[in-house]
Design an enzyme around this catalytic site. Structure first.
Site, PDB file in Angstrom:
ATOM      1  N   ILE A  30      -7.081 -31.328 -20.109  1.00 48.13           N
ATOM      2  CA  ILE A  30      -8.402 -30.830 -20.516  1.00 48.13           C
ATOM      3  C   ILE A  30      -8.318 -29.419 -21.135  1.00 48.13           C
ATOM      4  CG2 ILE A  30      -9.183 -29.711 -18.361  1.00 48.13           C
ATOM      5  CD1 ILE A  30     -11.784 -31.404 -18.662  1.00 48.13           C
ATOM      6  N   ASN A  86       5.257 -28.309 -12.261  1.00 50.39           N
ATOM      7  CA  ASN A  86       5.012 -27.112 -11.461  1.00 50.39           C
ATOM      8  C   ASN A  86       4.967 -27.474  -9.987  1.00 50.39           C
ATOM      9  OD1 ASN A  86       4.669 -25.658 -13.885  1.00 50.39           O
ATOM     10  ND2 ASN A  86       2.489 -26.176 -13.967  1.00 50.39           N
ATOM     11  N   VAL A  95      -3.185 -28.772  -9.204  1.00 45.34           N
ATOM     12  CA  VAL A  95      -3.635 -30.100  -8.759  1.00 45.34           C
ATOM     13  C   VAL A  95      -2.500 -30.708  -7.950  1.00 45.34           C
ATOM     14  CG1 VAL A  95      -4.423 -32.391  -9.461  1.00 45.34           C
ATOM     15  CG2 VAL A  95      -5.145 -30.382 -10.779  1.00 45.34           C
ATOM     16  N   HIS A  99       2.705 -34.402 -11.119  1.00 41.53           N
ATOM     17  CA  HIS A  99       2.497 -34.740 -12.531  1.00 41.53           C
ATOM     18  C   HIS A  99       3.482 -33.982 -13.397  1.00 41.53           C
ATOM     19  CE1 HIS A  99      -0.078 -31.348 -11.422  1.00 41.53           C
ATOM     20  NE2 HIS A  99       0.120 -30.883 -12.648  1.00 41.53           N
ATOM     21  N   HIS A 101       3.956 -32.333 -17.069  1.00 40.20           N
ATOM     22  CA  HIS A 101       3.282 -31.881 -18.291  1.00 40.20           C
ATOM     23  C   HIS A 101       4.180 -32.257 -19.465  1.00 40.20           C
ATOM     24  CE1 HIS A 101       0.300 -28.969 -16.514  1.00 40.20           C
ATOM     25  NE2 HIS A 101       1.158 -29.044 -15.503  1.00 40.20           N
TER      26      HIS A 101
HETATM   27  P1  5GP Z   1      -0.877 -27.876 -12.720  1.00 44.02           P
HETATM   28  O1  5GP Z   1      -1.466 -26.497 -12.882  1.00 44.02           O
HETATM   29  O2  5GP Z   1      -1.238 -28.433 -11.355  1.00 44.02           O
HETATM   30  O3  5GP Z   1       0.574 -27.986 -13.019  1.00 44.02           O
HETATM   31  O4  5GP Z   1      -1.589 -28.771 -13.808  1.00 44.02           O
HETATM   32  C1  5GP Z   1      -2.874 -29.260 -13.662  1.00 44.02           C
HETATM   33  C2  5GP Z   1      -3.399 -29.521 -15.056  1.00 44.02           C
HETATM   34  O5  5GP Z   1      -4.579 -30.313 -14.923  1.00 44.02           O
HETATM   35  C3  5GP Z   1      -3.822 -28.251 -15.805  1.00 44.02           C
HETATM   36  O6  5GP Z   1      -3.038 -28.133 -16.995  1.00 44.02           O
HETATM   37  C4  5GP Z   1      -5.301 -28.469 -16.109  1.00 44.02           C
HETATM   38  O7  5GP Z   1      -5.692 -28.019 -17.378  1.00 44.02           O
HETATM   39  C5  5GP Z   1      -5.462 -29.972 -15.965  1.00 44.02           C
HETATM   40  N1  5GP Z   1      -6.783 -30.390 -15.539  1.00 44.02           N
HETATM   41  C6  5GP Z   1      -7.567 -29.815 -14.580  1.00 44.02           C
HETATM   42  N2  5GP Z   1      -8.719 -30.491 -14.445  1.00 44.02           N
HETATM   43  C7  5GP Z   1      -8.664 -31.521 -15.338  1.00 44.02           C
HETATM   44  C8  5GP Z   1      -9.562 -32.581 -15.668  1.00 44.02           C
HETATM   45  O8  5GP Z   1     -10.653 -32.724 -15.102  1.00 44.02           O
HETATM   46  N3  5GP Z   1      -9.181 -33.451 -16.622  1.00 44.02           N
HETATM   47  C9  5GP Z   1      -7.970 -33.329 -17.270  1.00 44.02           C
HETATM   48  N4  5GP Z   1      -7.689 -34.249 -18.200  1.00 44.02           N
HETATM   49  N5  5GP Z   1      -7.097 -32.352 -16.983  1.00 44.02           N
HETATM   50  C10 5GP Z   1      -7.441 -31.460 -16.029  1.00 44.02           C
END
Ligand code: 5GP
Length: 113
Positions: A30, A86, A95, A99, A101
Site C-alpha cells: 500500500i 524484516n 506486520v 512476508h 518484500h
Molecule cells: P514490514 O514493515 O512488516 O516489513 O512490512 C509491512 C508492509 O505492509 C509495509 O511495507 C506496509 O506498507 C504494508 N502494508 C501495511 N498495511 C497494508 C495494507 O493494508 N495493505 C497493503 N497492501 N499493504 C499494507
C-alpha cells in the site's frame, strides 16, 4: 492471531493481488518503495523468522519461487530486483505475519537505510 495479511488472504480486506497459488499470496504494498513493490505472504500464519522451524521452513522456498514468477510476469528478471524480509523492531517489521518484500523498477541503493 489473525493479522492484517490473514484478512487480505481471506479477502476480508481488499488488496491488488498479483500472484496466488495454494501456499502463497502476493499483492501490491500500500506504500510502495519502488515502482514495483509486492508483498509475498505465506497462507499459513508464521509471525517472524524467529518462528521458523524444520516443519514450516519449506514455505520460505515457496516465497522465493513466487518471487521468481512475479519477476517474470513484471518483466524484471534480467534487469533485477530485491527481496527483503524484516524481522522484529530493529529489522523494521510492522506486520507480524511473515512476508517477503519484492522491490523492482529502479536501481536500489546498498547498503539500505
Ligand atoms: P514490514 O514493515 O512488516 O516489513 O512490512 C509491512 C508492509 O505492509 C509495509 O511495507 C506496509 O506498507 C504494508 N502494508 C501495511 N498495511 C497494508 C495494507 O493494508 N495493505 C497493503 N497492501 N499493504 C499494507
Amino acid at each position: 492471531m489473525a493479522t492484517l495479511f490473514t484478512k487480505i488472504i481471506q479477502r476480508e480486506i481488499p488488496a491488488k493481488i498479483v500472484y496466488e497459488n495454494e501456499k502463497v499470496l502476493a499483492f501490491q504494498d500500500i506504500h510502495p518503495q519502488a515502482p514495483h513493490h509486492v508483498l509475498i505472504v505465506p497462507k499459513i500464519e508464521i509471525p517472524t523468522i524467529n518462528d521458523l522451524n524444520s516443519e514450516n521452513v519449506g514455505v520460505i522456498g515457496e516465497l522465493f519461487l513466487a518471487a521468481k514468477e512475479i519477476a517474470k510476469t513484471l518483466g524484471v528478471s534480467e534487469q533485477g530486483y530485491r527481496v527483503v524480509m524484516n524481522c522484529n523492531e530493529d529489522g523494521g517489521q510492522t506486520v507480524f505475519h511473515l512476508h517477503l518484500h519484492f522491490l523492482a523498477g529502479r536501481s536500489l541503493h546498498w547498503p539500505p537505510g
